[in-house]
Motif scaffolding. Structure first.
Motif, PDB file in Angstrom:
ATOM      1  N   ARG A  96       0.824  -1.203   0.000  1.00 46.84           N
ATOM      2  CA  ARG A  96       0.000   0.000   0.000  1.00 46.84           C
ATOM      3  C   ARG A  96       0.865   1.264   0.000  1.00 46.84           C
ATOM      4  NH1 ARG A  96      -5.045   1.038   4.180  1.00 46.84           N
ATOM      5  NH2 ARG A  96      -5.674   3.077   3.366  1.00 46.84           N
ATOM      6  N   LEU A  97       2.052   1.173   0.569  1.00 44.18           N
ATOM      7  CA  LEU A  97       2.933   2.334   0.699  1.00 44.18           C
ATOM      8  C   LEU A  97       3.677   2.666  -0.592  1.00 44.18           C
ATOM      9  CD1 LEU A  97       4.255   4.389   2.729  1.00 44.18           C
ATOM     10  CD2 LEU A  97       6.049   2.662   3.065  1.00 44.18           C
ATOM     11  N   ILE A  98       3.961   1.658  -1.416  1.00 44.55           N
ATOM     12  CA  ILE A  98       4.861   1.828  -2.565  1.00 44.55           C
ATOM     13  C   ILE A  98       4.463   2.973  -3.496  1.00 44.55           C
ATOM     14  CG2 ILE A  98       5.589   0.742  -4.724  1.00 44.55           C
ATOM     15  CD1 ILE A  98       6.039  -1.833  -3.165  1.00 44.55           C
ATOM     16  N   PRO A  99       3.199   3.107  -3.922  1.00 45.95           N
ATOM     17  CA  PRO A  99       2.877   4.215  -4.844  1.00 45.95           C
ATOM     18  C   PRO A  99       3.197   5.583  -4.250  1.00 45.95           C
ATOM     19  CG  PRO A  99       1.113   2.602  -4.810  1.00 45.95           C
ATOM     20  CD  PRO A  99       2.032   2.236  -3.684  1.00 45.95           C
ATOM     21  N   TRP A 100       2.871   5.772  -2.974  1.00 46.97           N
ATOM     22  CA  TRP A 100       3.201   7.031  -2.307  1.00 46.97           C
ATOM     23  C   TRP A 100       4.717   7.203  -2.214  1.00 46.97           C
ATOM     24  CZ3 TRP A 100       6.088   7.982   2.029  1.00 46.97           C
ATOM     25  CH2 TRP A 100       6.043   9.284   2.554  1.00 46.97           C
ATOM     26  N   ALA A 101       5.421   6.146  -1.817  1.00 48.11           N
ATOM     27  CA  ALA A 101       6.871   6.230  -1.601  1.00 48.11           C
ATOM     28  C   ALA A 101       7.617   6.587  -2.887  1.00 48.11           C
ATOM     29  CB  ALA A 101       7.391   4.909  -1.039  1.00 48.11           C
ATOM     30  N   LEU A 102       7.183   6.059  -4.009  1.00 49.51           N
ATOM     31  CA  LEU A 102       7.845   6.372  -5.272  1.00 49.51           C
ATOM     32  C   LEU A 102       7.710   7.855  -5.602  1.00 49.51           C
ATOM     33  CD1 LEU A 102       6.849   3.262  -7.425  1.00 49.51           C
ATOM     34  CD2 LEU A 102       9.078   3.758  -6.394  1.00 49.51           C
ATOM     35  N   GLN A 103       6.530   8.404  -5.372  1.00 50.54           N
ATOM     36  CA  GLN A 103       6.353   9.849  -5.596  1.00 50.54           C
ATOM     37  C   GLN A 103       7.179  10.649  -4.592  1.00 50.54           C
ATOM     38  OE1 GLN A 103       2.250  11.290  -6.368  1.00 50.54           O
ATOM     39  NE2 GLN A 103       1.637   9.158  -6.115  1.00 50.54           N
ATOM     40  N   TYR A 104       7.183  10.215  -3.368  1.00 49.12           N
ATOM     41  CA  TYR A 104       7.915  10.901  -2.301  1.00 49.12           C
ATOM     42  C   TYR A 104       9.408  10.969  -2.613  1.00 49.12           C
ATOM     43  CZ  TYR A 104       9.219  11.866   2.625  1.00 49.12           C
ATOM     44  OH  TYR A 104       9.713  12.411   3.787  1.00 49.12           O
ATOM     45  N   LEU A 105       9.974   9.847  -3.005  1.00 49.18           N
ATOM     46  CA  LEU A 105      11.409   9.781  -3.277  1.00 49.18           C
ATOM     47  C   LEU A 105      11.802  10.537  -4.538  1.00 49.18           C
ATOM     48  CD1 LEU A 105      12.028   6.048  -2.311  1.00 49.18           C
ATOM     49  CD2 LEU A 105      12.724   8.089  -1.026  1.00 49.18           C
ATOM     50  N   SER A 106      10.850  10.785  -5.425  1.00 46.14           N
ATOM     51  CA  SER A 106      11.160  11.539  -6.651  1.00 46.14           C
ATOM     52  C   SER A 106      11.564  12.981  -6.346  1.00 46.14           C
ATOM     53  CB  SER A 106       9.955  11.528  -7.597  1.00 46.14           C
ATOM     54  OG  SER A 106       8.898  12.346  -7.104  1.00 46.14           O
ATOM     55  N   HIS A 107      11.327  13.438  -5.111  1.00 42.20           N
ATOM     56  CA  HIS A 107      11.681  14.803  -4.728  1.00 42.20           C
ATOM     57  C   HIS A 107      13.043  14.894  -4.031  1.00 42.20           C
ATOM     58  CE1 HIS A 107       7.689  16.322  -5.766  1.00 42.20           C
ATOM     59  NE2 HIS A 107       7.197  15.235  -5.195  1.00 42.20           N
ATOM     60  N   ALA A 108      13.778  13.776  -3.993  1.00 34.22           N
ATOM     61  CA  ALA A 108      15.072  13.760  -3.296  1.00 34.22           C
ATOM     62  C   ALA A 108      16.191  14.256  -4.207  1.00 34.22           C
ATOM     63  CB  ALA A 108      15.371  12.352  -2.784  1.00 34.22           C
ATOM     64  N   SER A 109      16.086  15.515  -4.614  1.00 35.11           N
ATOM     65  CA  SER A 109      17.106  16.134  -5.460  1.00 35.11           C
ATOM     66  C   SER A 109      17.329  17.557  -4.979  1.00 35.11           C
ATOM     67  CB  SER A 109      16.657  16.138  -6.926  1.00 35.11           C
ATOM     68  OG  SER A 109      15.535  16.992  -7.096  1.00 35.11           O
ATOM     69  N   GLU A 110      18.476  18.124  -5.332  1.00 34.61           N
ATOM     70  CA  GLU A 110      18.778  19.477  -4.857  1.00 34.61           C
ATOM     71  C   GLU A 110      17.772  20.520  -5.338  1.00 34.61           C
ATOM     72  OE1 GLU A 110      22.275  22.869  -5.177  1.00 34.61           O
ATOM     73  OE2 GLU A 110      22.853  20.743  -5.170  1.00 34.61           O
ATOM     74  N   PRO A 111      17.370  20.529  -6.619  1.00 41.47           N
ATOM     75  CA  PRO A 111      16.374  21.532  -7.031  1.00 41.47           C
ATOM     76  C   PRO A 111      15.069  21.406  -6.249  1.00 41.47           C
ATOM     77  CG  PRO A 111      17.440  20.572  -8.948  1.00 41.47           C
ATOM     78  CD  PRO A 111      17.878  19.754  -7.771  1.00 41.47           C
ATOM     79  N   GLU A 112      14.636  20.169  -5.991  1.00 40.07           N
ATOM     80  CA  GLU A 112      13.394  19.966  -5.254  1.00 40.07           C
ATOM     81  C   GLU A 112      13.532  20.384  -3.790  1.00 40.07           C
ATOM     82  OE1 GLU A 112       9.956  18.550  -6.211  1.00 40.07           O
ATOM     83  OE2 GLU A 112      10.982  19.987  -7.502  1.00 40.07           O
ATOM     84  N   VAL A 113      14.672  20.085  -3.194  1.00 35.62           N
ATOM     85  CA  VAL A 113      14.898  20.497  -1.801  1.00 35.62           C
ATOM     86  C   VAL A 113      14.847  22.016  -1.685  1.00 35.62           C
ATOM     87  CG1 VAL A 113      16.642  20.626   0.016  1.00 35.62           C
ATOM     88  CG2 VAL A 113      16.168  18.445  -1.111  1.00 35.62           C
ATOM     89  N   ARG A 114      15.449  22.708  -2.629  1.00 40.66           N
ATOM     90  CA  ARG A 114      15.415  24.174  -2.607  1.00 40.66           C
ATOM     91  C   ARG A 114      13.987  24.687  -2.784  1.00 40.66           C
ATOM     92  NH1 ARG A 114      20.395  26.511  -2.699  1.00 40.66           N
ATOM     93  NH2 ARG A 114      22.179  25.192  -3.312  1.00 40.66           N
ATOM     94  N   ARG A 115      13.242  24.057  -3.667  1.00 38.78           N
ATOM     95  CA  ARG A 115      11.857  24.478  -3.895  1.00 38.78           C
ATOM     96  C   ARG A 115      11.006  24.252  -2.647  1.00 38.78           C
ATOM     97  NH1 ARG A 115       7.115  22.214  -4.742  1.00 38.78           N
ATOM     98  NH2 ARG A 115       7.996  20.105  -4.712  1.00 38.78           N
ATOM     99  N   ILE A 116      11.162  23.089  -2.024  1.00 39.09           N
ATOM    100  CA  ILE A 116      10.380  22.759  -0.835  1.00 39.09           C
ATOM    101  C   ILE A 116      10.712  23.709   0.313  1.00 39.09           C
ATOM    102  CG2 ILE A 116      10.048  20.996   0.948  1.00 39.09           C
ATOM    103  CD1 ILE A 116      10.485  18.914  -1.380  1.00 39.09           C
ATOM    104  N   ALA A 117      11.997  23.960   0.511  1.00 42.00           N
ATOM    105  CA  ALA A 117      12.409  24.867   1.585  1.00 42.00           C
ATOM    106  C   ALA A 117      11.834  26.261   1.375  1.00 42.00           C
ATOM    107  CB  ALA A 117      13.930  24.921   1.670  1.00 42.00           C
ATOM    108  N   ALA A 118      11.858  26.734   0.131  1.00 35.89           N
ATOM    109  CA  ALA A 118      11.308  28.058  -0.172  1.00 35.89           C
ATOM    110  C   ALA A 118       9.812  28.106   0.073  1.00 35.89           C
ATOM    111  CB  ALA A 118      11.624  28.436  -1.618  1.00 35.89           C
ATOM    112  N   ALA A 119       9.132  26.969  -0.115  1.00 39.70           N
ATOM    113  CA  ALA A 119       7.690  26.912   0.134  1.00 39.70           C
ATOM    114  C   ALA A 119       7.366  26.852   1.622  1.00 39.70           C
ATOM    115  CB  ALA A 119       7.093  25.695  -0.582  1.00 39.70           C
ATOM    116  N   LEU A 120       8.204  26.196   2.398  1.00 37.86           N
ATOM    117  CA  LEU A 120       7.940  26.043   3.826  1.00 37.86           C
ATOM    118  C   LEU A 120       8.241  27.318   4.619  1.00 37.86           C
ATOM    119  CD1 LEU A 120       9.279  22.442   4.573  1.00 37.86           C
ATOM    120  CD2 LEU A 120       6.897  23.201   4.496  1.00 37.86           C
ATOM    121  N   GLU A 121       9.220  28.088   4.175  1.00 35.71           N
ATOM    122  CA  GLU A 121       9.644  29.248   4.964  1.00 35.71           C
ATOM    123  C   GLU A 121       8.525  30.247   5.251  1.00 35.71           C
ATOM    124  OE1 GLU A 121      10.957  33.026   6.195  1.00 35.71           O
ATOM    125  OE2 GLU A 121      10.159  32.656   4.176  1.00 35.71           O
ATOM    126  N   PRO A 122       7.665  30.591   4.292  1.00 37.61           N
ATOM    127  CA  PRO A 122       6.591  31.540   4.616  1.00 37.61           C
ATOM    128  C   PRO A 122       5.589  31.017   5.634  1.00 37.61           C
ATOM    129  CG  PRO A 122       6.944  31.418   2.237  1.00 37.61           C
ATOM    130  CD  PRO A 122       7.700  30.283   2.850  1.00 37.61           C
TER     131      PRO A 122
END
Length: 443
Positions: A96-122
Motif C-alpha cells: 500500500r505504501l509503494i505508490p506514495w513512496a515512489l512519488q515521495y522519493l522523486s523529490h530527493a534532489s537538490e532543485p526539489e529540496v530548494r523548492r520545498i524549503a522556499a515553500a515552507l519558509e513563509p
C-alpha cells in the motif's frame, strides 16, 4: 439615538465549521472567530491522539529541509533494515505504501529540496511571532518560551557534510552561531563529549507543554463564544458546487464554510468528494523521562539519531523516529527501545523517576509541502493539512491564512506552492448528485 449599523446576530453571521481539533484546527477556529464568524470546531479524537500533543514542542522556524534530501534513496536499504536506524516499516503495509513512496522519493534532489524549503519558509519561518499573535490574550501564551534551537554533530566535519542544508537556511535569512570543542561544552555541558560540535539558531521558540497549550487555546475559543463538538464527521454535503454542511454520526450540521484540518485523517474525508490527495500517515514517537537529573539548555536536534531532545515543563521529551504502517498502527516496542538507547548514548548519566510513551500520526504529502487551499471542485471547502514534521510550528500561520481565505481576504504570501491542484487532475470530479439533506443547526 439608534445604531444604524447593528452588529449581525448569531444566526446572521457566517458559520464556519472546522473539522479537526489539533493545533491547525484550533488556530483556524480562533482566527476565524476573530474575523467575526460563528465557529464550530468538531473534534473526533481524544487529546492524546493528536500529533499536536506528542510533538517535540519546538517552534522550529528553520526546519525548512525535507526528509527527502539528496542521497536519501541510496541510504534507504540500510535505514529500513537496521534496528539502529530511526526509520521503521511494517512490511505488511509495504504494498500500500509503494505508490506514495515512489512519488515521495522523486523529490530527493537538490532543485526539489530548494523548492520545498522556499515553500515552507513563509509558513514556519516566523513561528515564534505567529504563535505569540495567536495566543495573545489567552492563557496559552504562558507556555511559549523564546529560545535557541540547537543542532548537535559529532564534529565540524559532520556539520560540513550538511553544507547544502545550511546554505539553504542562510539564503532564507536564518543565521546561527557555531560552537566547537570547549565552546560546545560551555554552551551545554550535559551532552556526551562524543558530540563535539553545535550550531545554535536564535529567534526560535518552544511550547513547554503542548497538551496544556492547545487546551488553553480551546478554552479561550469556547469562552469567546465558539462551540466544540466531539463527533466524527462522515461526509461533506454540497449543492451546485458549493458546500452546505457536514454529516456527523449524530446528524447533519449546516455550514457556510468548512475547513478540513484533520491531519492524517483529512484525505479520507476529501476522498468522499472525489478528490484523492497523496498524503501518508507517518507514525511519530516520543518517550518522556520524568524528574530528570538534568535537562538540555534548549531543544536540541541530533541529526545522526534523527531525534530531538526537548526540555519540557516536567519531563525530558525525546521525540522523533519515523514508521510507516498506516492510521491503524499502534506503535512497536523496538522503536521505543531505540529512543531509550539513544537517550542513554547522548545524555550519559541521566537518571529519572519514570518514563511515558506516545505514538501518533503525522500527515506526510509526497512533496513535503502542506495543502492550504480552497477545494476547486466544491467552493466553501478549505484544506489545511500535510505539514508532516512541522505541524505545530506552522499551525498558527496556516490557521490565519485559512481564516483569511474563508473571509475572502487575500493573504500577503504567494499561495501557489500550497494549491491542491498540484495533486489533482481532470479525472477527479466530485459527485454531481444535488444535496437533498434537510439540515439542522448545531447547538
Amino acid at each position: 439615538m439608534t445604531n444604524s449599523n447593528p452588529s449581525p446576530s448569531q444566526e446572521q453571521r457566517t458559520h464556519v465549521v472546522v473539522v479537526g481539533g489539533g493545533m491547525v484546527g484550533v488556530a483556524t477556529a480562533i482566527w476565524s472567530q476573530r474575523e467575526g464568524n460563528r465557529v464550530t470546531l468538531i473534534d473526533m479524537g481524544s487529546p492524546t491522539d493528536r500529533a499536536s500533543f506528542g510533538n517535540a514542542g519546538v517552534l522550529a522556524s528553520s526546519s525548512v529541509l525535507p526528509v527527502t534530501m539528496p542521497g536519501l534513496i541510496g541510504k534507504i536499504p540500510k535505514m529500513v533494515l537496521s534496528r539502529a536506524e530511526p526509520i521503521f516499516l511494517r512490511w505488511s503495509y509495504l504494498p500500500r505504501l509503494i505508490p506514495w513512496a515512489l512519488q515521495y522519493l522523486s523529490h530527493a534532489s537538490e532543485p526539489e529540496v530548494r523548492r520545498i524549503a522556499a515553500a515552507l519558509e513563509p509558513i514556519i519561518g516566523n513561528s515564534l511571532q505567529d504563535h505569540m499573535a495567536l495566543s495573545a490574550g489567552t492563557d496559552g501564551q504562558r507556555h511559549i518560551k523564546p529560545c535557541d534551537f540547537a543542532i548537535l554533530y559529532k564534529n565540524r566535519s559532520a556539520f560540513e557534510k550538511d553544507a547544502l542544508g545550511w546554505e539553504i537556511r542562510a539564503n532564507l535569512g536564518f543565521d546561527w552561531s557555531e560552537h566547537d570543542g570547549a565552546s560546545r561544552h560551555s554552551y551545554d555541558p550535559i551532552f556526551t563529549k562524543d558530540l563535539g560540535f553545535l550550531s545554535a539558531l536564535p529567534n526560535h521558540g518552544q511550547i513547554t507543554d503542548p497538551g496544556a497549550y492547545i487546551n488553553d487555546l480551546r478554552s479561550h475559543f469556547e469562552t469567546s463564544g465558539g462551540t466544540i463538538l466531539n463527533r466524527k464527521v462522515t461526509d461533506i454535503t454540497h449543492r451546485d458546487g458549493h458546500a452546505t454542511g457536514v454529516l456527523t454520526e449524530d446528524g447533519p450540521i449546516k455550514a457556510d464554510r468548512i475547513a478540513i484540518t484533520a491531519g492524517a485523517w483529512s484525505p479520507l474525508l476529501i476522498k468522499k468528494l472525489g478528490v484523492k490527495i497523496p498524503v501518508e500517515a507517518e507514525s511519530g514517537y516520543h518517550l518522556e523521562f520524568w524528574d530528570p537529573s538534568f535537562l538540555p539548555r534548549v531543544p536540541t536536534l541530533v541529526p545522526s539519531k534523527k531525534l530531538i531532545f526537548s526540555p519540557m515543563k516536567g519531563p525530558l521529551r525525546v521525540a522523533g523516529a519515523v514508521e510507516f504502517g498506516g492510521l491503524k498502527n499502534k506503535g512497536q516496542d523496538k522503536v521505543f527501545d531505540l529512543l531509550k538507547s539513544s537517550m542513554t548514548e547522548v545524555l550519559p548519566g541521566l537518571t529519572y523517576s519514570k518514563e511515558t510513551r506516545w505514538v501518533g500520526h503525522r500527515p506526510a504529502p509526497t512533496d513535503s509541502v502542506p495543502i492550504i487551499d480552497e477545494l476547486p471542485q466544491i467552493k466553501g471547502v478549505f484544506l489545511g493539512f500535510g505539514h508532516q514534521h512541522v505541524g505545530l510550528t506552522g499551525s498558527a500561520r496556516t490557521g490565519q491564512i485559512l481564516a483569511q481565505l474563508m473571509n475572502s481576504k487575500r493573504p500577503n504570501i504567494d499561495l501557489s506552492p500550497y494549491r491542491v491542484s498540484r495533486f489533482t487532475d481532470a479525472g477527479q470530479r466530485p459527485p454531481t448528485t444535488p444535496d437533498t439533506i434537510q439540515h439542522r443547526e448545531c447547538a
